[in-house]
Scaffold this active site. Structure first.
Site, PDB file in Angstrom:
ATOM      1  N   THR B 183       7.669  14.652   0.467  1.00  0.00           N
ATOM      2  CA  THR B 183       6.737  15.931   0.464  1.00  0.00           C
ATOM      3  C   THR B 183       6.127  14.338  -1.452  1.00  0.00           C
ATOM      4  OG1 THR B 183       7.249  18.257   1.182  1.00  0.00           O
ATOM      5  CG2 THR B 183       5.511  17.903  -1.026  1.00  0.00           C
ATOM      6  N   PHE B 185       3.921  15.373  -4.996  1.00  0.00           N
ATOM      7  CA  PHE B 185       3.399  16.266  -5.653  1.00  0.00           C
ATOM      8  C   PHE B 185       2.748  15.724  -6.472  1.00  0.00           C
ATOM      9  CE2 PHE B 185       7.423  17.781  -3.965  1.00  0.00           C
ATOM     10  CZ  PHE B 185       6.994  19.376  -3.268  1.00  0.00           C
TER      11      PHE B 185
END
Lengths: 281, 281
Positions: B183, B185
């Site tokens: 992921t 960010f």
């Protein structure tokens, strides 16, 4: 002149997510007419599977909403399955607040609908203090649900058509926050069932990983004055930070320009699939 | 050599969705270090509001996952709010099955986690027949939830770190279906708090409605050999079938090429906003 709808044998089975009166059902009638059998599914996977495994001949799926955006799950399913897009249509989405006959607004304690519909009616829902929102998999299905369970203190958000079908009452019309609310739908069939061609062509492709490659890929269309109406990208599983690109082109796949453009694109794209070339209704 | 993390005053308030031990919290530590105060939020709107309304100086949001794709809500919020992107980082997402001490797998009747985490562990969940899946707004929060409520027959899916923080036990490690699970960010602050610049620049723009216009917009970067690492599009509310485009560029906004490219893009784009130019940690 273009025919009003797609010619299919009467009694064909059309799969879609939701119940009679759902927006997908209305899109199905717009594309195929009403003399078909509906195959109701509870998920988009089930809709694709129904056609792939021959439980249905046809399917209708929503692909994009002007407020909520792309329905990404269906982009992923289009790449994963090998169904063909055979038609497109779009519908204005108007929501109504639907209740049992004789029920007044102040008696309502619970509201049921699809989460996207709930989100599209926030200004009404904010005014209804103390009313609980409940997610349901389908708008029309939520009308059927409160009817079948005799939930007199509940309302559903769905189309007027759904109220009519299930014999319920429309308490308020046009409750959506934003009237510019349209959903675009695609009709699907197994490959080679319908002759390919129409004003639009949809493709999906994966590119080599090099600088400026997306620009080059789009150039194959721009150089031939082929108009792009939509671009979408989705991650490729197993290859972090690489993407599949989906394009909708305003051209018939059988045209010379499109044939040349796709041949040119194949030089850049190790993976390329024509999802369909189809009329718009 | 680049510093290991962004310099911020000790004790700064960092807003993120979720509890201590969530992936956003881990990303926050990677970017800002651990000497900060956490402001826990239950939605992404709340995270943006916290910084905009000065309840927090900084925020960390997930923007993209290699399996689930873009976190579209956060793209919309970036365009809507006027916060600035000041840093980026990415994390490998590893999920663990977390329980109360001494609990064995066969005792588990309920599993709690964020819906994306539940979807990323389907092969394990399919093997656990009869176990009910429950959506929770945060992975680490689901660990805290089953601890605080003494739910001995429940498990949570979250990071090992979350198990450690809440004094719970890891029953299985690496339970995600696909190990290529990362992921990305972004760190946010109010505008002009940090000096702009770094290896990446993110922009959002709306184009005039004419054929080939996206190709022309991308050409302003391709002509200057500026590499594009991500393109995303989202609908423009009130203008059906028109889009905002989000680009991530591999360049510092202060470079001559980027300044020229953005000036060129303004000729084509009635709306253009630089979301930030920032280092990657």
């Amino acid at each position: 002149m273009k025919q009003a709808r797609l010619n299919i044998p009467a009694g064909s089975k059309v799969a879609f997510q939701g119940e009679l009166g759902s927006f997908s059902h209305r899109a199905s009638i717009k594309i195929f007419g009403s003399k078909n059998e509906s195959i109701h599914c509870t998920s988009f996977e089930e809709v694709f599977e129904a056609v792939a495994r021959k439980r249905a001949e046809l399917a209708v799926i929503p692909i994009e909403n002007t407020l909520a955006g792309s329905i990404y799950k269906n982009f992923d399913l289009l790449a994963h399955h090998s169904l063909e897009v055979i038609a497109e249509t779009s519908l204005r989405v108007e929501h109504s607040l639907i209740v049992h006959k004789g029920i007044q607004l102040r008696r309502i304690k619970n509201i049921y609908s699809h989460p996207v519909a709930l989100e599209q009616c926030t200004s009404l829902l904010r005014r209804l203090r103390g009313v609980e929102k409940n997610s349901y998999y389908d708008t029309a299905g939520s009308v059927k649900f409160i009817r079948d369970h005799g939930l007199k203190e509940a309302a559903a958000i769905a189309s007027e058509e759904a109220a009519r079908i299930y014999g319920m009452t429309v308490l308020k019309r046009g409750i959506e926050d934003d009237p510019e609310n349209y959903t675009r739908f695609l009709a699907l069939a197994r490959r080679k069932r319908f002759s390919r061609g129409g004003e639009k062509t949809s493709i999906v492709f994966g590119l080599r990983n090099e600088a400026g490659i997306l620009f080059k890929a789009l150039s194959v269309f721009a150089l031939r004055n082929i108009d792009l109406t939509k671009i979408e990208s989705r991650p490729i599983r197993g290859t972090p930070w690489e993407y599949l690109f989906y394009l909708d082109l305003q051209i018939d796949v059988r045209s010379k320009e499109c044939i040349h453009a796709l041949r040119h694109l194949r030089e850049l794209a190790p993976y390329l699939k024509v999802l369909g070339s189809y009329p718009v209704f």
